[in-house]
Design an enzyme around this catalytic site. Structure first.
Site, PDB file in Angstrom:
ATOM      1  CG  ASP A   1     -14.237 -51.671 -51.860  1.00  0.00           C
ATOM      2  OD1 ASP A   1     -15.287 -51.375 -51.259  1.00  0.00           O
ATOM      3  OD2 ASP A   1     -14.059 -52.776 -52.407  1.00  0.00           O
TER       4      ASP A   1
ATOM      5  CG  HIS B   1     -17.857 -53.647 -50.276  1.00  0.00           C
ATOM      6  ND1 HIS B   1     -16.972 -53.407 -51.302  1.00  0.00           N
ATOM      7  CD2 HIS B   1     -18.696 -54.618 -50.730  1.00  0.00           C
ATOM      8  CE1 HIS B   1     -17.259 -54.190 -52.327  1.00  0.00           C
ATOM      9  NE2 HIS B   1     -18.313 -54.938 -52.017  1.00  0.00           N
TER      10      HIS B   1
ATOM     11  CB  SER C   1     -18.070 -57.379 -54.012  1.00  0.00           C
ATOM     12  OG  SER C   1     -18.620 -56.259 -54.639  1.00  0.00           O
TER      13      SER C   1
END
Length: 755
Positions: free
Chosen positions: A146, A219, A550
């Site tokens: 990520d 994220h 996600s």
């Protein structure tokens, strides 16, 4: 770090909800390639394949290139494939392709990203079910590829964690604002991979990213804390979703592999992702979670498919986001059969505001995530009645003088010419104090749009508000924000954005595999990246709400970690089978899971086998196994031993196929199962034999499933490409187990492209 860049904020929003590929150029004709080599052709003098690869590169001539640049080696891959990545000129590439041992070469492409209530919604309990049975994921190591990680977050507190497992071979790398002390017994590894990005002219930004495993965008922090975050009390998203944040597998170990970096955009190079997956395998992870995707190429050109296949052979479960290109059919990403592709569903929680007209003559509840404890009391509300453009807040229609300091009501445009987002922008420009707008409840509105006192009411309530304002002179409105409603029904629903099947590259395997929570998920965030807009500014937070596949992917990865902790000897195929055959197809209102984009019952092309159920997955009774470390392509067969069935109709409305499956008993005792089929009109199903007996644990039994499809006059594909669907269910004769698999017919996508 530099102040927040609104442009980069919008870029990140784009990547959270859209997946696409970009092509970047380098100076001259030099490009980055991934080279597959045949190790069997390695000359005897070389003791290691890396030395052979380096010798091959050094032998390539650069005299005809003009600029004289020698080949640049990026990575040698030890586990995901036999080969390496390098920057080569066209001349050097041609030389390499003629050398003994060269198998194949692929030009690099780029990939992008696809986000407290969910543990309760999933039925996880402290003293019963899979949580205590799995030790809350104790000592399972999850590798996440990520944007990096924010190690100071309370979600990575390691109090109460036992020592790091001795089998762990990973490391905590040193880089910009990151050192080995940032790792602990929770965050046990952190690495970054950026050679591929750099070779394509994308030097890592010094203001909008870190050249280290540290997360700038948030994220990776969000996804990793969703998986294994420690218990953190009293968190919220600006007054919404108040409670305790905890990962789905809170005792699991986290290893971050940063492969996404920022310069002019946020992207991941194929070479870097392959290197990250290769290192994760070498380090000894049990689970991999990738909330990102590349273009849907053939499997041998897709880095995630390549890396996941290598992981499969080593018993590593790989979960990937299914994509955010829904509700279009054939929009699945990460559709390889050995990847668990996860779609996104809603949870039973909504964020709201109470809207009261006049002196409580009318009260409605609308959706809002406006991040301020603002109480609006008896403020004037404007509606452009009589002028259709003003009624629907059409762009450039509002009279600023008429609405200054007032609230605006925007009616729904049933013609579809004006979107909610256009209405919101019109209100922002008008100088109004805020707005109530009538919106289709099927549409997902992310928290970021509520940067002013906005409230979205459903179409029915919108009509009531409209009539009230028309009939009452000098209407006023009162609003109370920051309301969280729990136990909402129906839930889950398939999110609009969640990519739908079939898979464009492997339509013979039903995708997505599973549905998991992926809408308005609260998890850790980076505290120096302002995320929530408010008027002309942005607010900082340690925890935030995100939506996307996600976010659903880490939920599935974490539940796989719980199942793995309960059954240490299970293969990744056994875990996936357990997740799929025990999944729920009914929502909390006891109806079929709804497709939020249509408001009607969904199908397996929307939600796969169903919504993930961790407690049931712990004890599935039977599993379907496919893929081992010992495989051969000599007898390749598209009818894989998979926990679902799909028939593709190629320019026809009739088809017949006989599937073969082998089931393995994973219960501790002998058992017998009987088959039951639920088939719609136009589908006939025959199971042979209809009863299966298992002598004991790990005993096997085989059956065949013959499916005949005849859709009558329905010879043209529907908008969702679905033909019809049913279910095969194996019932445990003397026990509690129920093993269910979807049976689907779908029309072929003859174009080879997304519809």
């Amino acid at each position: 770090m530099a102040n927040f860049n609104p442009f980069m904020f919008m870029i990140l929003l784009l990547f959270l909800y859209v997946s696409y590929a970009t092509s970047l150029s380098m100076s001259g004709d030099r490009k980055t390639y991934i080279i597959h080599m045949d190790k069997a052709a390695m000359p005897a003098p070389f003791s290691h394949h890396h030395h052979w690869y380096m010798s091959v590169l050094s032998s390539l001539s650069s005299s005809d290139d003009g600029d004289g640049d020698a080949p640049t080696h990026l990575y040698t891959y030890n586990h995901v494939m036999d080969g390496f990545s390098a920057v080569l000129s066209k001349n050097q590439l041609e030389q390499l392709q003629k050398m003994p041992g060269h198998h194949a070469t692929y030009l690099e492409s780029f990939g992008h990203l696809h986000t407290t209530r969910t543990p309760q919604f999933l039925g996880l309990k402290k003293h019963a079910g899979v949580w205590p049975a799995a030790g809350f994921g104790s000592d399972i190591i999850v590798g996440i590829l990520d944007t990096g990680i924010w190690p100071e977050s309370k979600s990575y507190d390691d109090r109460g964690m036992p020592p790091v497992p001795e089998r762990w071979r990973g490391a905590c790398e040193v880089g910009v604002e990151f050192n080995t002390s940032h790792c602990n017994r929770k965050l046990i590894g952190a690495r970054s991979f950026s050679k591929g990005i750099r070779q394509n002219g994308l030097n890592i930004s010094t203001t909008d990213d870190y050249d280290s495993p540290r997360d700038f965008f948030g994220h990776g922090t969000h996804t990793s804390s969703t998986i294994g975050g420690s218990r953190v009390q009293d968190v919220d998203h600006f007054g919404y979703a108040k409670g305790t944040a905890i990962g789905v597998a809170p005792m699991a170990r986290i290893a971050m592999y940063k492969v996404l970096f920022s310069n002019d955009n946020l992207a991941a190079a194929e070479t870097d992702v392959l290197a990250g997956m290769d290192q994760a395998i070498a380090d000894g992870v049990d689970i991999m979670s990738l909330s990102l995707a590349f273009p849907e190429t053939t499997f041998d050109e897709n880095p995630i498919a390549i890396g996941a296949f290598a992981a499969l052979k080593r018993g590593i479960f790989v979960a990937c986001s299914a994509g955010n290109s829904g509700p279009r059919p054939y929009s699945i990403r990460n559709g390889a059969p050995w990847i668990t592709a996860v779609g996104a569903g809603t949870v039973d929680r909504e964020f709201a505001a109470h809207v009261t007209l006049g002196n409580e003559e009318l009260t409605v509840i609308g959706k809002s995530v406006y991040p301020e404890n603002l109480f609006v009391s008896r403020e004037p509300i404007y509606f452009g009645y009589g002028n259709r453009s003003k009624e629907i807040c059409e762009p450039n229609s509002t009279d600023s003088k008429a609405v200054a300091g007032k609230y605006i009501f925007c009616a729904f445009d049933y013609n579809g010419n004006v979107t909610v987002y256009q209405q919101l922008e019109e209100v922002r420009k008008s100088g109004a104090a805020g707005a109530i707008f009538s919106a289709d409840s099927r549409q997902h509105l992310s928290p970021e749009v509520f940067n002013m006192p906005f409230v979205a009411v459903n179409l029915k309530d919108g009509e009531l508000v409209k009539k009230y304002i028309i009939n009452v002179g000098n209407a006023t409105v009162s609003i109370k924000f920051q309301i969280t409603i729990l136990g909402t029904k129906p839930a889950p629903q398939v999110a609009n954005f969640s990519s739908r099947g079939p898979s464009l590259r492997s339509p013979w395997i039903l995708k997505p595999d599973i549905l998991a929570p992926g809408v308005d998920i609260l998890a850790a965030w980076v505290p120096n990246n302002p995320w929530q807009p408010i008027r002309d500014d942005y607010l900082l937070t340690d925890y935030t709400l995100l939506s996307g596949t996600s976010m659903s992917c880490p939920h599935a990865a974490a539940i796989a970690a719980l199942v793995k902790a309960t059954h240490r000897d299970w293969s990744s195929a056994a875990i996936r089978s357990a997740l799929m055959t025990t999944a729920d197809v009914l929502d909390n209102a006891y109806g079929m899971i709804t497709d939020k984009s249509t408001g009607v019952a969904g199908t397996p092309l929307d939600f796969g086998a169903g919504h993930i159920n961790p407690n049931k997955a712990m004890d599935p009774g039977l599993v379907v196994l496919t893929g081992t470390s010992d495989f051969t392509c000599q007898y390749a067969n598209l009818d894989l031993n998979y926990p679902s069935f799909i028939i593709i109709l190629n320019n026809t409305n009739t088809a017949s196929f006989t599937f073969k499956r082998v089931l393995t008993n994973v219960a501790d005792t002998k058992s017998a199962y009987t088959a039951a089929v639920k088939a719609p009109a136009g589908m006939k199903v025959k199971v042979q034999p209809a009863t299966l007996s298992f002598a004991g644990k790990y005993s096997k039994a085989e059956f065949s499933l013959t499916v005949n499809i005849n859709l009558g006059s329905a010879v043209s594909p529907k908008s969702n490409f679905l033909g019809n669907f049913g279910y095969l269910t194996w019932y445990d004769v003397n026990g509690k187990h129920l093993v269910r698999s979807p049976i689907v017919s779908a029309f072929a996508n003859s174009t080879g492209h997304w519809p």
